[in-house]
Design a protein around this motif. Structure first.
Motif, mmCIF file in Angstrom:
data_model
loop_
_atom_site.group_PDB
_atom_site.id
_atom_site.type_symbol
_atom_site.label_atom_id
_atom_site.label_comp_id
_atom_site.label_asym_id
_atom_site.label_seq_id
_atom_site.Cartn_x
_atom_site.Cartn_y
_atom_site.Cartn_z
ATOM 1 N N THR A 90 23.187 6.660 -3.194
ATOM 2 C CA THR A 90 23.589 5.417 -3.836
ATOM 3 C C THR A 90 24.030 5.688 -5.274
ATOM 4 O O THR A 90 23.723 6.728 -5.860
ATOM 5 C CB THR A 90 22.431 4.413 -3.865
ATOM 6 O OG1 THR A 90 21.381 4.928 -4.690
ATOM 7 C CG2 THR A 90 21.900 4.134 -2.454
ATOM 8 N N ALA A 91 24.764 4.741 -5.840
ATOM 9 C CA ALA A 91 25.225 4.878 -7.218
ATOM 10 C C ALA A 91 24.048 4.959 -8.188
ATOM 11 O O ALA A 91 24.063 5.746 -9.138
ATOM 12 C CB ALA A 91 26.137 3.708 -7.584
ATOM 13 N N ASP A 92 23.019 4.149 -7.962
ATOM 14 C CA ASP A 92 21.850 4.190 -8.833
ATOM 15 C C ASP A 92 21.182 5.564 -8.811
ATOM 16 O O ASP A 92 20.788 6.100 -9.843
ATOM 17 C CB ASP A 92 20.832 3.124 -8.415
ATOM 18 C CG ASP A 92 21.205 1.730 -8.907
ATOM 19 O OD1 ASP A 92 21.877 1.634 -9.942
ATOM 20 O OD2 ASP A 92 20.826 0.754 -8.251
ATOM 21 N N ALA A 148 30.839 13.227 -2.958
ATOM 22 C CA ALA A 148 32.242 12.838 -2.918
ATOM 23 C C ALA A 148 32.386 11.323 -3.014
ATOM 24 O O ALA A 148 31.508 10.582 -2.576
ATOM 25 C CB ALA A 148 32.897 13.346 -1.636
ATOM 26 N N TYR A 149 33.504 10.887 -3.595
ATOM 27 C CA TYR A 149 33.740 9.449 -3.693
ATOM 28 C C TYR A 149 35.229 9.140 -3.604
ATOM 29 O O TYR A 149 36.085 9.993 -3.856
ATOM 30 C CB TYR A 149 33.144 8.872 -4.985
ATOM 31 C CG TYR A 149 33.917 9.195 -6.251
ATOM 32 C CD1 TYR A 149 34.891 8.320 -6.741
ATOM 33 C CD2 TYR A 149 33.660 10.354 -6.980
ATOM 34 C CE1 TYR A 149 35.583 8.594 -7.907
ATOM 35 C CE2 TYR A 149 34.347 10.637 -8.155
ATOM 36 C CZ TYR A 149 35.308 9.758 -8.615
ATOM 37 O OH TYR A 149 36.008 10.045 -9.772
ATOM 38 N N LEU A 174 29.161 9.088 -1.716
ATOM 39 C CA LEU A 174 28.687 8.055 -2.636
ATOM 40 C C LEU A 174 28.893 6.702 -1.969
ATOM 41 O O LEU A 174 30.024 6.249 -1.800
ATOM 42 C CB LEU A 174 29.445 8.124 -3.960
ATOM 43 C CG LEU A 174 29.067 7.073 -5.011
ATOM 44 C CD1 LEU A 174 27.573 7.135 -5.340
ATOM 45 C CD2 LEU A 174 29.911 7.248 -6.273
ATOM 46 N N ARG A 175 27.803 6.072 -1.565
ATOM 47 C CA ARG A 175 27.874 4.808 -0.807
ATOM 48 C C ARG A 175 28.529 3.716 -1.661
ATOM 49 O O ARG A 175 28.061 3.403 -2.759
ATOM 50 C CB ARG A 175 26.482 4.365 -0.370
ATOM 51 C CG ARG A 175 26.514 3.137 0.550
ATOM 52 C CD ARG A 175 25.140 2.794 1.081
ATOM 53 N NE ARG A 175 25.169 1.629 1.945
ATOM 54 C CZ ARG A 175 25.426 1.642 3.255
ATOM 55 N NH1 ARG A 175 25.658 2.797 3.855
ATOM 56 N NH2 ARG A 175 25.448 0.531 3.966
ATOM 57 N N VAL A 178 33.462 4.253 -5.941
ATOM 58 C CA VAL A 178 33.662 3.854 -7.330
ATOM 59 C C VAL A 178 33.395 2.369 -7.540
ATOM 60 O O VAL A 178 32.983 1.942 -8.634
ATOM 61 C CB VAL A 178 35.082 4.248 -7.810
ATOM 62 C CG1 VAL A 178 36.140 3.330 -7.243
ATOM 63 C CG2 VAL A 178 35.156 4.277 -9.337
ATOM 64 N N LEU A 179 33.583 1.543 -6.493
ATOM 65 C CA LEU A 179 33.265 0.122 -6.639
ATOM 66 C C LEU A 179 31.766 -0.080 -6.847
ATOM 67 O O LEU A 179 31.344 -0.851 -7.714
ATOM 68 C CB LEU A 179 33.746 -0.660 -5.418
ATOM 69 C CG LEU A 179 35.262 -0.786 -5.249
ATOM 70 C CD1 LEU A 179 35.593 -1.538 -3.975
ATOM 71 C CD2 LEU A 179 35.889 -1.470 -6.461
ATOM 72 N N ALA A 180 30.951 0.616 -6.055
ATOM 73 C CA ALA A 180 29.499 0.531 -6.242
ATOM 74 C C ALA A 180 29.096 1.107 -7.590
ATOM 75 O O ALA A 180 28.146 0.631 -8.224
ATOM 76 C CB ALA A 180 28.782 1.267 -5.114
#
Length: 236
Positions: A90-92, A148-149, A174-175, A178-180
């Motif tokens: 996740t982004a966090d 990867a994103y 990356l779930r 870039v939006l997350a």
């Protein structure tokens, strides 16, 4: 209220014909800040190694009703294509990993699988293009973990799957990509060479203009066939 649309003619930055395309920018009001919770990764995914990292210590962000709607729409779209066989972070958790320099974790490389035009708008700090990663794989990256994103995670998920199957790389998608990242309050830098902080983020189209308030969603009028050709011949 709170958003405006602006159009300007594209400037020839990268990619043939980019100076003939319209640029769309969706500007948002600045985000509020307080505490929030992020959806944990789906059960069964290979994300356990990140579970103990906690949340970023740089500050927590509240969600306005509109941001909550956007975040829910991102998650709905991700759920449509996400595969349990593709490991995720996740982004966090990624932000916490980047902030926690003293953990002694295995190094990773952040790979941006988007096109040059998309990366020219902005990128996550420290990321490299997939072309750069692949060209320097043996010399620099063969022993490194990969995150990867792309825009929302579809392309990067396919890329991670390919890395695992063909090269045995310890790779993660990356779930929400870039939006997350914007909904976690992540920093973006200008991809045109300056590396300066920016709030602009390429969202590919209006359908994906779901970045958090305070970030400016940008997309170009690119024919669908161009994107399909890119997927078929450049991103396999």
């Amino acid at each position: 209220p709170g958003t405006t649309n602006a159009r300007a003619r594209g400037r020839g930055s990268r990619g043939a014909g980019s100076n003939a395309r319209a640029i769309h920018v969706l500007r948002s009001i600045a985000p509020e800040r307080s505490s929030t919770g992020a959806r944990p990764p789906s059960p069964g995914r290979r994300t356990r190694r990140f579970a103990s990292l906690g949340r970023p210590t740089s500050g927590k962000m509240s969600r306005s009703p509109e941001d909550a709607r956007r975040a829910a729409e991102i998650e709905r779209m991700v759920a449509e294509f996400s595969s349990p066989s593709v490991p995720e972070i996740t982004a966090d958790a990624l932000m916490a990993e980047m902030l926690d320099a003293g953990t002694g974790n295995k190094p990773y490389v952040l790979v941006d699988v988007r096109t040059a035009d998309e990366r020219a708008v902005s990128s996550i700090p420290g990321s490299v293009s997939s072309a750069e990663y692949e060209s320097d794989f043996d010399a620099k990256y063969c022993d490194e973990r990969v995150v990867a994103y792309c825009t929302i995670g579809y392309r990067s998920g396919k890329y991670v799957e390919k890395l695992i199957e063909e090269k045995g790389v310890d790779a993660y998608n990356l779930r929400g990509s870039v939006l997350a990242w914007t909904h976690a309050g992540g920093e973006l830098v200008d991809g045109g060479g300056s590396g300066a902080p920016t709030t602009r983020v390429h969202t590919f189209g209006k359908k994906w203009a779901l970045a958090r308030s305070g970030y400016d969603s940008v997309w170009f009028n690119v024919p669908v066939v161009s994107y399909v050709n890119n997927l078929l011949f450049k991103r396999r």
